[in-house]
Design an enzyme around this catalytic site. Structure first.
Site, PDB file in Angstrom:
ATOM      1  CG  ASP A   1     -26.959 -20.595  27.857  1.00 12.22           C
ATOM      2  OD1 ASP A   1     -27.529 -20.478  27.170  1.00 12.22           O
ATOM      3  OD2 ASP A   1     -27.631 -21.400  28.966  1.00 12.22           O
TER       4      ASP A   1
ATOM      5  CE  LYS B   1     -31.263 -13.643  30.951  1.00 10.97           C
ATOM      6  NZ  LYS B   1     -31.306 -15.179  30.555  1.00 10.97           N
TER       7      LYS B   1
ATOM      8  CD1 TRP C   1     -27.439 -18.603  34.027  1.00 11.57           C
ATOM      9  CD2 TRP C   1     -29.089 -20.089  33.925  1.00 11.57           C
ATOM     10  NE1 TRP C   1     -28.658 -18.545  34.812  1.00 11.57           N
ATOM     11  CE2 TRP C   1     -29.483 -18.795  34.373  1.00 11.57           C
ATOM     12  CE3 TRP C   1     -30.060 -21.085  33.709  1.00 11.57           C
ATOM     13  CZ2 TRP C   1     -30.450 -19.012  34.736  1.00 11.57           C
ATOM     14  CZ3 TRP C   1     -31.186 -21.000  33.865  1.00 11.57           C
ATOM     15  CH2 TRP C   1     -31.678 -19.659  34.185  1.00 11.57           C
TER      16      TRP C   1
HETATM   17  C1  LIG Z   1     -31.838 -17.151  31.614  1.00 11.92           C
HETATM   18  C2  LIG Z   1     -30.908 -17.629  31.268  1.00 11.92           C
HETATM   19  C3  LIG Z   1     -30.928 -18.900  30.638  1.00 11.92           C
HETATM   20  C4  LIG Z   1     -32.419 -19.374  30.908  1.00 11.92           C
HETATM   21  O1  LIG Z   1     -33.374 -18.819  29.811  1.00 11.92           O
HETATM   22  P1  LIG Z   1     -34.441 -19.216  29.362  1.00 11.92           P
HETATM   23  O2  LIG Z   1     -35.417 -18.850  28.955  1.00 11.92           O
HETATM   24  O3  LIG Z   1     -35.409 -18.932  31.035  1.00 11.92           O
HETATM   25  O4  LIG Z   1     -34.452 -20.899  29.636  1.00 11.92           O
HETATM   26  C5  LIG Z   1     -30.222 -19.652  31.103  1.00 11.92           C
HETATM   27  N1  LIG Z   1     -28.815 -20.006  30.708  1.00 11.92           N
HETATM   28  C6  LIG Z   1     -28.351 -18.730  30.614  1.00 11.92           C
HETATM   29  C7  LIG Z   1     -26.514 -17.771  30.603  1.00 11.92           C
HETATM   30  C8  LIG Z   1     -28.475 -17.839  30.990  1.00 11.92           C
HETATM   31  O5  LIG Z   1     -28.286 -15.884  31.409  1.00 11.92           O
END
Ligand SMILES: *Cc1c(COP(=O)(O)O)cnc(C)c1O
Length: 360
Positions: free
Chosen positions: A172, A196, A101
């Site tokens: 993030d 998540k 990521w």
């Molecule tokens: C799942 C995830 C993403 C992507 O998320 P989207 O909503 O599909 O854009 C980005 N960063 C992390 C750490 C993730 O777990």
């Protein structure tokens, strides 16, 4: 029958939340309509949105000088929105690369900033660790420092909050938001996709310090312009109302269950229990050193990888679903977010032990 769903995202939701949504699906609070059939401009929905924000502020103890935005485009949208809002085309922006990521965030930033400095990279450990902060090559005066507190695919989590001095720290938090208490005041900006640990996909929560709002470069789409979205309470356009409502129910569920301190306690115990079962098995293995292991995503391999398919099929039949590892790493991955009850961990461990007895 409900299964234990170990999917990385979209992920399992608390059963009580689903049951409440089901109970009020066709007639929400006596309106004769579902919440997704009412105007986002109605008093009733604005109430839902405001309550969700207030509950999130309370849960995370978000200081007054931060705005909370509920945006679309997911965390991937923020990979672009962060440089568009916080940096100019010729600013230097610092990134820490700890896995998949991080890499995606870095790749996207390169479309918006000529100087993307990778201040640290854990590639020498195959992205199984977090580089010690004293090895990072930070840029004084960078527009921001970006990192990924929990790498969802590698199962690697920061055991510390980076020190960034005067440079705004951007994180993030998609896969670890609300998993334990966090000191929001250490950050310039926190973002996280909902699917998540918050609710259904479709919403990305952005928590941004007010002094970072209003710097967007020309050409920033208005739906990702923090100033515009803060001014309209994240309703410049039609928001994903149903997802916002479910997120609000999840916030209430977390509050009812003791808030982030209790979540952290429970998540730490769930993870410790599963890692102990893996480490002591002599059959299953996790490649991440203990200090960097994620509480949320637990990848593991079998000593006999030719049994992977059998393991997954038998687990599925036993009501333990979505355990396949990410396509880029293979093996297994158990994602054990807030909504995964300890009973799910117990059931997984019992299954793993029985599988090893039969096939190990
Ligand atoms: C799942 C995830 C993403 C992507 O998320 P989207 O909503 O599909 O854009 C980005 N960063 C992390 C750490 C993730 O777990």
């Amino acid at each position: 029958m409900r299964v234990f769903n170990f999917a990385a995202g979209p992920a399992t939701l608390p059963l009580e939340v689903l049951e409440q949504a089901q109970a009020e699906l066709t007639d929400w609070r006596g309106s004769g309509m579902s919440v997704m059939e009412i105007s986002h401009r109605s008093k009733a929905f604005i109430g839902v949105a405001a309550e969700a924000e207030a509950d999130l502020r309370e849960l995370m103890a978000i200081p007054q000088n931060y705005k909370v935005l509920f945006l679309q485009g997911g965390a991937t949208g923020q990979f672009a929105a962060v440089p568009m809002n916080l940096a100019t085309a010729d600013s230097v922006v610092d990134y820490v690369n700890t896995g998949n990521w991080s890499k995606k965030a870095i790749a996207e930033a390169k479309s918006y900033c000529a100087q993307v400095n990778v201040a640290a990279d854990s590639g020498d450990t195959k992205y199984c660790t977090v580089p010690a902060q004293d090895t990072w090559k930070l840029t004084p005066g960078a527009a921001y420092l970006h990192y990924t507190p929990n790498e969802t695919i590698g199962g690697v989590e920061f055991p510390f909050i980076p020190q960034s001095g005067d440079v705004p720290l951007v994180a993030d938090f998609s896969s670890s938001i609300l998993s334990r208490p966090v000191d929001v005041s250490k950050f310039g900006l926190i973002y996280g996709g909902a699917q998540k640990n918050i609710g259904p996909s479709g919403i990305c929560v952005v928590i941004v310090r007010e002094d970072l709002i209003g710097r967007a470069r020309a050409g920033t789409p208005s739906i990702w312009n923090y100033k515009e979205m803060a001014a309209t309470d994240s309703m410049s356009n039609t928001p994903p109302t149903f997802g916002w409502y479910i997120a609000g129910l999840v916030f209430k569920w977390i509050k009812k269950n003791g808030g982030l301190a209790a979540m952290g306690e429970r998540n730490s115990q769930k993870a410790a229990h599963l890692y102990a079962a893996i480490d002591s098995s002599g059959f299953y293995a996790n490649p991440v050193p203990v200090a960097y292991r994620s509480w949320m995503n637990v990848p593991f391999t079998l000593a006999k990888p030719d049994l992977d398919k059998t393991f997954l099929a038998q687990a599925h039949a036993a009501g333990l679903t979505n355990l396949e590892g990410h396509r880029s790493v293979g093996g297994m991955r158990a994602s054990i977010y807030n909504a995964m009850p300890p009973a799910g961990i117990d059931a997984l461990i019992a299954f793993m032990q029985e599988f090893q007895r039969r096939h190990g």
